[in-house]
Scaffold this active site. Sequence first.
Site, PDB file in Angstrom:
ATOM      1  N   LYS A   1       0.957  -1.199  -0.080  1.00 12.09           N
ATOM      2  CA  LYS A   1      -0.034  -0.042  -0.058  1.00 12.09           C
ATOM      3  C   LYS A   1       0.826   1.316  -0.239  1.00 12.09           C
ATOM      4  O   LYS A   1       1.915   1.241   0.504  1.00 12.09           O
ATOM      5  CB  LYS A   1      -0.959   0.068   1.289  1.00 12.09           C
ATOM      6  CG  LYS A   1      -1.667   1.221   1.276  1.00 12.09           C
ATOM      7  CD  LYS A   1      -2.713   0.973   2.719  1.00 12.09           C
ATOM      8  CE  LYS A   1      -3.711   2.182   2.713  1.00 12.09           C
ATOM      9  NZ  LYS A   1      -4.689   2.012   3.661  1.00 12.09           N
TER      10      LYS A   1
ATOM     11  N   SER B   1      -9.178   1.641   2.247  1.00 13.01           N
ATOM     12  CA  SER B   1      -8.281   2.494   1.582  1.00 13.01           C
ATOM     13  C   SER B   1      -7.126   1.860   0.884  1.00 13.01           C
ATOM     14  O   SER B   1      -6.616   2.240  -0.174  1.00 13.01           O
ATOM     15  CB  SER B   1      -7.850   3.881   2.448  1.00 13.01           C
ATOM     16  OG  SER B   1      -7.227   3.091   3.189  1.00 13.01           O
TER      17      SER B   1
ATOM     18  N   SER C   1      -9.753  -1.048   6.376  1.00 14.04           N
ATOM     19  CA  SER C   1      -9.070  -0.501   5.038  1.00 14.04           C
ATOM     20  C   SER C   1      -8.321  -1.730   4.424  1.00 14.04           C
ATOM     21  O   SER C   1      -7.796  -1.739   3.068  1.00 14.04           O
ATOM     22  CB  SER C   1      -8.186   0.574   5.214  1.00 14.04           C
ATOM     23  OG  SER C   1      -9.109   1.840   5.326  1.00 14.04           O
TER      24      SER C   1
END
Length: 544
Positions: free
Chosen positions: A112, A187, A211
Amino acid sequence: MSVPSPTPQASNPVTMAELDQACATLGVEMADAEKEDYRALLGGFHDAAEALMALPDVVPAVDLARFPREHVHPPDPEANAHGAWAWRCSIKDQSTERKKPGLLAGRTVVLKDSIAVKDVPMELGTEFVKGIVPNTDATVVTRLLEAGAHVIGKAVCENLCLSATSHSAASGPVHNPFARGYCSGGSSSGCGVLVALGEADLAVGADQGGSVRIPACNCGIVGLKPTFGLVPYTGCASNEPTNDHLGPMTRTVMDNALMLQAMAGTDDIDDRSFAAPPPSRIPQYGAMLSGLKDPRDLSGVRLGIITEALTGAAVDARVRATVLRASSQLAALGATVEHVSIPQWEQGRTIWTAVSKAGGFLTKTIGAPGRRGFQLLELNEQLWPLAGQGRGERWARASAATKNVYVNGAHAARAFPLLPAKASNLSRGLRAAVDAALAGRDALLAPTLPAVAKRHCAQDARPLDQLLPLLDLTSNTCQFNLTGHPALTVPVGMLEALDEEEEEEGGGGVRLPVGLQVVGRWWAEETVYRVGYAWEQAHDWRGQ
């Protein structure tokens, strides 16, 4: 408490106006007779602080000879059809001293884009901050490389990691791997897509309210939010320290277990990890699963379905039915399954909002004081929008979710200064309620998301239309960021999309994944893996 020198240096800039401004911030007035003394003391403090800020930073070292950064470049647009890649690179262990293959030998991993990789840009899905190129590797990056993994890039994350949908990144929407134009979840949006598509074997996501689990659910993969502190957060952009978790995202439960084993254990830097065992004493999660005589046998395992997670107003009846069917299938494998109530369940969402908004604002503006660990100072410096040049331009570039967090947080700091402290106390009550639900049970079950993925909103949608879809996405996930319990999502079925456009067209035939969340006691990742693995070994979720 020691007092810096009361004799400021000749170049000291602290004037009476500076003292008056400090007092105005406090909402107090200083007696005239005392002003010069306090101005001198403030000047001495300023000199000491200035000298400290000029010292070289203490940054975790990176072995670039062993782990060189190669082929660092932006993604080729033609090879990024789903909008999931943020940066491409190649980093792997060049050591010739390894005697046997690592736990993740040859496996490709994507990170990420809130996780620091030295000399690889960190964009955080935003134009609110720019030019961040970390000077260190996150602890998890080093551990994955040491385990033999091959880091092949960074995955797009949502704008400052503040959205659970996947349309907010400055680079554009991230598309669901099953249907373009649909949400992949956030996210850690790019992570879910790249693993689901097979463009990476493994991914590391960050989970502050769901997330990891939300994109894992929407993309039909396996995602774990581990026990709080089991995986060190060192070298990662923080939303709010008590909510921060890193977790593995994979196509199978076995891969997830192996990846967690490689990442877990205190690093003696991040205070969130201090309660975790050292890496040498982390359970061999993968060996535990492979050593099961019959991985589908759940005899003696007691499970509780969280009643409130099934009955929320946002829960699609078809999702409820799919999750209940999956729980019945677990019962058919030998588990005892019963319903259990957590009366504080809905309250958890309100507590989490206070922590993520008010606490998240403080983290972004003053850098999480009172915590031991490593701070990404270059990032922290840019996160306070009222500092430095071009603040109006930077604010204009902020996403709706970012502006909302800053506005909410600034209001809370003025109107409800004790809100983060009160929310922290209440979260302990929620943890106790989850512990009570687990008493006499091995794990809890809940839908990961209340509905299947929706279409992306229009890129020019007004702020309210961009943010309203977020309201229910975390309704069954954020509670466990507060309580710290491990929570695993596994895909257990597919349902037809039923948004307004599809309904008008008679359904449209778009089918999207449904996830089952398995929640265990603190440090009981073996249990949640065992339950998820049993279901996975006995059933094909795509045919459910």
